[in-house]
Design an enzyme around this catalytic site. Structure first.
Site, PDB file in Angstrom:
ATOM      1  N   ASN A   8      73.219  74.240  30.793  1.00 35.34           N
ATOM      2  CA  ASN A   8      73.472  74.321  32.016  1.00 35.34           C
ATOM      3  C   ASN A   8      74.259  74.450  32.959  1.00 35.34           C
ATOM      4  O   ASN A   8      75.412  73.666  32.287  1.00 35.34           O
ATOM      5  CB  ASN A   8      72.069  72.860  32.190  1.00 35.34           C
ATOM      6  N   HIS A  11      76.251  72.651  37.621  1.00 41.62           N
ATOM      7  CA  HIS A  11      78.089  72.068  38.079  1.00 41.62           C
ATOM      8  C   HIS A  11      79.076  72.916  37.928  1.00 41.62           C
ATOM      9  O   HIS A  11      80.482  72.203  38.379  1.00 41.62           O
ATOM     10  CB  HIS A  11      78.111  70.724  37.332  1.00 41.62           C
ATOM     11  N   HIS A  44      69.344  75.659  37.960  1.00 38.57           N
ATOM     12  CA  HIS A  44      68.423  74.967  38.826  1.00 38.57           C
ATOM     13  C   HIS A  44      68.956  75.187  39.874  1.00 38.57           C
ATOM     14  O   HIS A  44      69.626  75.128  40.984  1.00 38.57           O
ATOM     15  CB  HIS A  44      68.096  72.766  38.180  1.00 38.57           C
ATOM     16  N   ARG A  46      68.125  75.076  43.589  1.00 43.76           N
ATOM     17  CA  ARG A  46      67.242  73.989  44.174  1.00 43.76           C
ATOM     18  C   ARG A  46      66.782  74.118  45.550  1.00 43.76           C
ATOM     19  O   ARG A  46      67.975  75.433  46.380  1.00 43.76           O
ATOM     20  CB  ARG A  46      68.365  72.848  44.618  1.00 43.76           C
ATOM     21  N   ARG A  50      72.627  73.604  46.948  1.00 40.37           N
ATOM     22  CA  ARG A  50      74.115  73.005  46.533  1.00 40.37           C
ATOM     23  C   ARG A  50      74.687  73.118  45.683  1.00 40.37           C
ATOM     24  O   ARG A  50      75.465  72.972  45.845  1.00 40.37           O
ATOM     25  CB  ARG A  50      73.379  71.676  47.122  1.00 40.37           C
ATOM     26  N   GLU A  71      65.375  76.696  35.857  1.00 37.67           N
ATOM     27  CA  GLU A  71      64.315  75.652  36.557  1.00 37.67           C
ATOM     28  C   GLU A  71      64.045  75.343  37.981  1.00 37.67           C
ATOM     29  O   GLU A  71      65.127  75.447  39.227  1.00 37.67           O
ATOM     30  CB  GLU A  71      65.133  74.760  36.871  1.00 37.67           C
ATOM     31  N   THR A 102      67.620  66.056  39.206  1.00 39.73           N
ATOM     32  CA  THR A 102      66.222  65.827  38.686  1.00 39.73           C
ATOM     33  C   THR A 102      65.749  63.536  38.313  1.00 39.73           C
ATOM     34  O   THR A 102      66.113  63.569  37.387  1.00 39.73           O
ATOM     35  CB  THR A 102      65.680  66.636  37.523  1.00 39.73           C
ATOM     36  N   GLU A 153      59.062  70.674  28.161  1.00 36.32           N
ATOM     37  CA  GLU A 153      60.819  69.956  28.212  1.00 36.32           C
ATOM     38  C   GLU A 153      60.030  68.645  28.881  1.00 36.32           C
ATOM     39  O   GLU A 153      59.619  68.056  29.482  1.00 36.32           O
ATOM     40  CB  GLU A 153      61.328  70.777  29.143  1.00 36.32           C
ATOM     41  N   HIS A 193      67.570  65.909  29.676  1.00 43.59           N
ATOM     42  CA  HIS A 193      68.187  65.275  30.795  1.00 43.59           C
ATOM     43  C   HIS A 193      69.165  64.217  29.635  1.00 43.59           C
ATOM     44  O   HIS A 193      68.416  63.559  29.853  1.00 43.59           O
ATOM     45  CB  HIS A 193      67.351  65.031  31.627  1.00 43.59           C
TER      46      HIS A 193
END
Ligand code: PXP
Length: 238
Positions: A8, A11, A44, A46, A50, A71, A102, A153, A193
């Site tokens: 992922n 970031h 992801h 959103r 962001r 995601e 999440t 998942e 996660h």
């Protein structure tokens, strides 16, 4: 057979957005991750964009067809983006206002189930595989199968935050039993996660798991070790 690794890269985009700059570019990060051990790139999208934005998603899906695992929540706008850019797979997750990340698996209220049914059908019509992010319990796994998901998942947030050996063992058992049930129901099983270089092995050892989706620990390790080393070390662990 080694487990698949979905990296992922949200970031990487968080860092870019800290200065509203053009870099670091998630497309460059995805190329490095795929060259050094990632099997999939996870992003992801959103509602507030962001970190990853729609333009990133478009570029990533175009540059790495068959490799992007999106995601997103089940809002009409996010569904529209998924249908437009056609990632390889979509993991539908809950999104709560103000959350830092999440907070857990989907809560299957009657309204949410009705909404997921129609979204899953439309994603399938475009040839997109559908994963549902669920708590590791039998009821959630059964609901995911009934709704027509291809993948579950299992949420490892509670496992990764457990503070005692007893809690850890209980949560690992929940993950193992949920994996067994999901396989019996014909689902592919992912986990994600809060997984890191220390806690991932016990989850990876559960028979039947096929992919670990990991972001924060890899991107933060890359600050010190570099992204290629951070990805390849994780892939070696799996
Ligand atoms: N899987 C899902 C469904 C997530 O929402 C997240 C966080 O975006 C992850 C995996 C990755 O979690 P982490 O960044 O803690 O590795």
């Amino acid at each position: 057979m080694s487990l698949k690794l979905g990296v992922n890269i949200d970031h990487i985009a968080t860092l870019r957005q800290a200065r509203r700059a053009a870099w670091p570019d998630p497309v460059d990060a995805a190329a490095v991750c795929l060259e050094t051990g990632a099997d999939f790139i996870v992003v992801h999208l959103r509602k507030d964009e962001r970190h990853i934005n729609e333009k990133d998603l478009a570029l990533l899906c175009k540059t790495f067809p068959g490799k992007i695992h999106l995601e997103c929540s089940y809002t009409p706008e996010l569904e529209k983006a998924a249908l437009k850019y056609k990632p390889y797979s979509v993991c539908i997750v809950p999104e709560e206002p103000g959350e830092v990340t999440t907070t857990g698996g989907l809560k299957f209220t009657p309204q949410v189930k009705a909404r997921l049914l129609e979204m899953i059908e439309r994603l399938h019509k475009k040839g997109i595989l559908v994963s549902l992010f669920v708590s590791p319990d039998a009821a959630s796994v059964r609901t995911a199968a009934k709704l027509g998901a291809d993948i579950v998942e299992l949420c490892t947030r509670d496992y990764s935050e457990a503070t005692t050996a007893k809690q850890t063992q209980k949560l690992l058992q929940d993950l193992a039993l949920s994996t067994l049930l999901a396989k019996e129901l014909g689902l592919e099983v992912h986990a994600g996660h809060g997984l890191d270089y220390h806690n991932v092995l016990a989850v990876a050892d559960i028979g039947g798991m096929s992919c670990m989706n990991i972001g924060f620990s890899i991107v933060t390790r890359s600050v010190f070790a570099g992204l290629p080393a951070a990805v390849s070390e994780m892939k070696e662990l799996l």
